[in-house]
Design a protein around this motif. Structure first.
Motif, short mmCIF file in Angstrom:
data_model
loop_
_atom_site.label_atom_id
_atom_site.label_comp_id
_atom_site.label_asym_id
_atom_site.label_seq_id
_atom_site.Cartn_x
_atom_site.Cartn_y
_atom_site.Cartn_z
N THR A 294 28.88 -4.31 -6.94
CA THR A 294 30.14 -4.40 -7.77
C THR A 294 30.37 -5.60 -8.62
O THR A 294 30.75 -5.80 -9.71
CB THR A 294 31.35 -3.92 -7.08
OG1 THR A 294 31.35 -4.95 -5.93
CG2 THR A 294 31.24 -2.66 -6.59
N ARG B 98 27.83 -6.18 -11.22
CA ARG B 98 28.23 -5.28 -12.61
C ARG B 98 29.28 -6.00 -13.19
O ARG B 98 29.22 -5.99 -14.54
CB ARG B 98 28.68 -4.05 -12.03
CG ARG B 98 28.36 -2.96 -13.04
CD ARG B 98 28.92 -1.49 -12.77
NE ARG B 98 28.51 -1.10 -11.57
CZ ARG B 98 29.06 -0.79 -10.48
NH1 ARG B 98 30.60 -0.76 -10.58
NH2 ARG B 98 28.55 -0.21 -9.36
N ARG B 99 30.31 -6.46 -12.71
CA ARG B 99 31.49 -7.24 -13.24
C ARG B 99 30.82 -8.32 -14.05
O ARG B 99 31.44 -8.63 -15.19
CB ARG B 99 32.59 -7.49 -12.36
CG ARG B 99 33.45 -6.35 -11.85
CD ARG B 99 34.64 -6.87 -11.33
NE ARG B 99 34.44 -7.18 -10.10
CZ ARG B 99 34.43 -6.58 -8.85
NH1 ARG B 99 34.98 -5.32 -9.05
NH2 ARG B 99 34.32 -7.15 -7.76
N TRP C 109 30.11 -7.61 -17.56
CA TRP C 109 31.09 -7.18 -18.42
C TRP C 109 31.35 -7.95 -19.82
O TRP C 109 30.96 -9.14 -19.59
CB TRP C 109 32.42 -7.28 -17.77
CG TRP C 109 32.76 -6.12 -16.85
CD1 TRP C 109 31.91 -5.00 -16.62
CD2 TRP C 109 33.88 -5.92 -15.79
NE1 TRP C 109 32.50 -4.18 -15.76
CE2 TRP C 109 33.81 -4.88 -15.37
CE3 TRP C 109 35.07 -6.72 -15.51
CZ2 TRP C 109 34.57 -4.15 -14.11
CZ3 TRP C 109 35.92 -6.10 -14.80
CH2 TRP C 109 35.58 -5.08 -14.06
N ARG C 110 31.69 -7.19 -20.86
CA ARG C 110 31.89 -8.02 -21.95
C ARG C 110 33.22 -8.76 -22.18
O ARG C 110 34.04 -8.03 -21.44
CB ARG C 110 31.64 -7.01 -23.20
CG ARG C 110 30.26 -6.60 -23.34
CD ARG C 110 30.11 -5.92 -24.79
NE ARG C 110 30.60 -6.72 -25.82
CZ ARG C 110 30.74 -6.25 -27.24
NH1 ARG C 110 30.59 -4.78 -27.32
NH2 ARG C 110 31.00 -6.90 -28.08
N LEU D 140 36.70 -14.29 -18.58
CA LEU D 140 36.39 -13.07 -18.81
C LEU D 140 37.06 -12.41 -19.87
O LEU D 140 36.57 -11.81 -20.94
CB LEU D 140 36.17 -12.14 -17.77
CG LEU D 140 36.15 -10.52 -17.87
CD1 LEU D 140 34.59 -10.39 -18.49
CD2 LEU D 140 36.31 -9.94 -16.42
N THR E 197 39.20 -3.49 -8.43
CA THR E 197 39.13 -4.14 -9.52
C THR E 197 39.05 -3.22 -10.72
O THR E 197 38.00 -3.74 -11.70
CB THR E 197 38.03 -5.15 -9.46
OG1 THR E 197 38.04 -5.79 -8.26
CG2 THR E 197 38.57 -6.33 -10.43
N THR E 198 39.56 -2.35 -11.08
CA THR E 198 39.52 -1.38 -12.16
C THR E 198 40.76 -1.42 -13.03
O THR E 198 40.49 -1.48 -14.17
CB THR E 198 39.30 0.12 -11.93
OG1 THR E 198 40.22 0.53 -10.87
CG2 THR E 198 37.71 0.26 -11.23
N ASP F 286 43.20 -1.90 -18.13
CA ASP F 286 41.86 -1.68 -17.67
C ASP F 286 41.34 -2.85 -17.58
O ASP F 286 41.33 -3.85 -18.62
CB ASP F 286 40.99 -0.76 -18.75
CG ASP F 286 39.83 -0.59 -18.19
OD1 ASP F 286 39.56 0.00 -17.06
OD2 ASP F 286 38.78 -0.79 -18.97
N CYS F 287 40.85 -3.14 -16.47
CA CYS F 287 40.30 -4.51 -16.07
C CYS F 287 38.84 -4.94 -16.99
O CYS F 287 38.63 -5.87 -17.37
CB CYS F 287 39.87 -4.59 -14.70
SG CYS F 287 39.55 -6.62 -14.06
N GLU F 288 37.96 -3.81 -16.98
CA GLU F 288 36.88 -4.18 -17.67
C GLU F 288 36.99 -4.57 -19.41
O GLU F 288 36.31 -5.49 -19.83
CB GLU F 288 35.94 -2.93 -17.45
CG GLU F 288 34.46 -3.24 -18.03
CD GLU F 288 33.52 -2.12 -17.84
OE1 GLU F 288 33.94 -1.12 -17.13
OE2 GLU F 288 32.36 -1.74 -18.32
N THR F 289 37.80 -3.66 -19.92
CA THR F 289 37.88 -3.96 -21.46
C THR F 289 39.00 -4.53 -21.93
O THR F 289 39.35 -5.16 -23.06
CB THR F 289 37.88 -2.71 -22.08
OG1 THR F 289 39.12 -1.87 -21.69
CG2 THR F 289 36.63 -1.64 -21.76
#
Lengths: 245, 332
Positions: free
Chosen positions: A18, A21-22, A25-26, B52, B71-72, B87-90
């Protein structure tokens, strides 16, 4: 021209899936256009190392000497009341109303004789020196430790003056041997003092005779007083104590 | 990619223009989330301090931030009367929950299925705790919470989820700490060990212990379920945040003067250090300096080998512990 040298170390770490993968991230939001890696505008690595300061024992040790002087000061009398010598300011004295006026009158009485003589400044200057040495009130020189052990005390202690008689109206030619001859019949004599002139060595006309016993002295007074010696009539009496004479 | 030479040196995260209000690590500790009085919360990689991203959308100070278990999703509560889900990723805004007044605290439950936030008692509106089910799109769209717990009396200044989603632990302005049952809204336990407002509440890694930081210059340790008071850590300034080490028997306290008094205080006497206390002996053993304003929020990395502090000065400082810290043992 400024040359900037940057050293990087690329490190590989094994991480959970996990996390890995993070890591890929972009970037988004305000960091969207940042290049890979930390943006120096936002991420600053401090040049100086800041380590945790372990303070447990050190601080305890440091605190103690800090506290000691304070504790000493507490025991010391910082403030002394002029009226009752208590541990407070004079203005806060509980006896201010009762003792204060009395002391004031006493002090003004003391000051009056000093002022006309003009000796006040000298005394004022001398007093602090004395207080420094004695750490308290002014002590006159004759009463101080060193000076007090002078002649006066030793003489007093060694000789009993109760058996002393004073002989006056002696002729100038009188010598100690004459006096010894004259008074020996009354009893044993401890000491004879004949006052003499320093330069000529002649008698000044009076003498002190110390007997061992007071009875002998009394008989000497009775016997010799009014006795004609040379061409003069002797006068014999009890010697007054030296202090009052 | 990271500079290993510098690993012992603190990393300063300067992504905020105003005072930091709250920082949090995610569960694995690879990300740090920071909220500040400016309107953009940030997320950073904890290892090298790389940013990030930031979450754009709030119009006021962001008081609180939380991240869910995997962590989503990220939850933020703001003084612009809204609570937002991201949304954590975007970094996209998923939902906005509009409230009547400022959101003071927010949090995901352990499962991440429920969220709660508490509101300030201002503008004639009462202080309330709202609970939503994240999985129900209807609730999230309409902004109608599945549970409202009205809080009478002093307002909530700090709140977190208790274990098993059974209750919410809330610290009040009066210094009281209490449990609110999530099903009934009842006030279950209440203790008043602090004399002033609770600034922060944090749980130990296993949820068994609760740490409170108060304006009354102390931090206290409680049993989470019974709220039995166990330990007190004393300082001489208001404590804004207190965290329990997941690795050692240590706690870290951060605080300082009130923000309004800071400009008249020098860094040296301001006492803006992070202070380390032994969990059991309640004794201070270490300090880390660096901030030039009071520390507002503290968080331990879940592995206990580093920690972060967010200050009134707008910086987040990530500190990796030096070997001395791990070698240090208390003398009995």
């Amino acid at each position: 021209m400024v040359k900037i040298v940057k050293t990087y170390k690329v490190e590989k770490r094994r991480a959970a899936k996990t996390i890995a993968r993070r890591k890929n991230w972009r970037k988004f939001g305000a960091a969207e256009n940042d290049p890979p890696g930390p943006n120096p505008a936002n991420t600053i690595v401090q040049v100086e190392e800041i380590n945790i300061q372990i303070i447990l024992n050190k601080e305890n040790k440091n605190q103690e000497p800090e506290e000691d002087p304070l504790a000493k000061l507490k025991t010391q009398k910082l403030v002394s009341c002029r009226i009752c010598k208590g541990d407070h300011w004079t203005t806060k004295c509980p006896y201010k109303d009762t003792l204060g006026p009395i002391q004031e009158t006493l002090e003004t009485d003391k000051k009056k004789p000093e002022e006309p003589s003009g000796g006040a400044p000298v005394q004022a200057a001398a007093a602090p020196v004395a207080t420094n040495k004695q750490g308290g009130k002014y002590v006159p020189p004759s009463m101080r430790d060193g000076a007090a052990k002078g002649r006066g005390e030793t003489m007093k202690s060694s000789r009993d003056e109760s058996a002393t008689i004073r002989v006056t109206n002696l002729s100038e030619d009188t010598r100690e041997s004459d006096l010894q001859e004259l008074f020996r019949p009354f009893g044993p004599i401890q000491r004879i003092y004949l006052a003499k002139d320093k330069n000529t060595g002649q008698s000044k006309g009076f003498a002190f005779i110390n007997f061992h016993r007071r009875e002998d002295a009394a008989r000497a007074i009775a016997g010799v007083s009014g006795f004609g010696y040379d061409h003069l009539i002797l006068n014999v009496e009890w010697a007054k104590p030296s202090g009052t004479a | 990619m990271c500079d290993l030479n510098e690993i012992l040196k603190p990393i300063l995260l300067h992504g905020h223009e105003r005072a930091i209000t709250q920082i949090k690590y995610n569960r694995e500790g690879d990300l740090i989330f920071s909220a500040a009085k400016d309107n953009q919360p940030n997320v950073w990689y904890s290892l090298n301090g790389e940013r990030l991203g930031s979450f754009k959308g709030h119009n006021g100070a962001v008081w609180c931030i939380d991240v869910n278990w995997d962590t989503t999703k990220v939850l933020t509560g703001s003084a612009d009367n809204s609570c937002k889900l991201w949304d954590c990723e975007t970094g996209k805004n998923l939902n906005t929950l509009d409230v009547k007044n400022a959101v003071r605290t927010c949090g995901f439950s352990y499962s991440g299925n429920l969220i709660m936030y508490s509101t300030d008692k201002t503008m004639g509106h009462p202080c309330e705790i709202h609970i939503f089910d994240v999985g129900d799109p209807g609730q999230m769209k309409s902004g109608e919470p599945c549970m409202i717990i009205p809080v009478a009396g002093p307002k909530i200044t700090s709140a977190i989820w208790g274990p098993y989603e059974e209750y919410i632990i809330a610290g009040l302005e009066s210094g009281e700490i209490c449990h609110f049952d999530t099903k009934t809204g009842e006030k279950l336990n209440a203790v008043k060990e602090h004399s002033k407002q609770i600034n922060d509440l944090q749980l130990s890694l296993d949820f068994s212990m609760l740490m409170s930081a108060s304006k009354d210059t102390t931090a206290k340790l409680y049993d989470t379920t019974t709220l039995k008071h166990m330990k007190t850590y004393k300082t001489e300034r208001p404590v804004n945040s207190a965290a329990l080490s997941p690795l050692q028997e240590h706690v870290v306290l951060g605080g300082g003067q009130e923000a309004m008094e800071v400009t008249t205080t020098s860094t040296r006497v301001g006492k803006f250090d992070a202070r380390f206390y032994h969990l059991i002996f309640e004794e201070e053993f270490g300090r880390v300096k660096g901030h030039f304003g009071p520390i507002n929020s503290l968080a331990f990395h879940p592995d206990g080998k580093s920690y972060s502090s967010g200050g009134e000065d707008g910086y987040v400082r990530v500190h990796y512990f030096d070997p001395e810290y791990f070698d240090f043992r208390f003398e009995f």
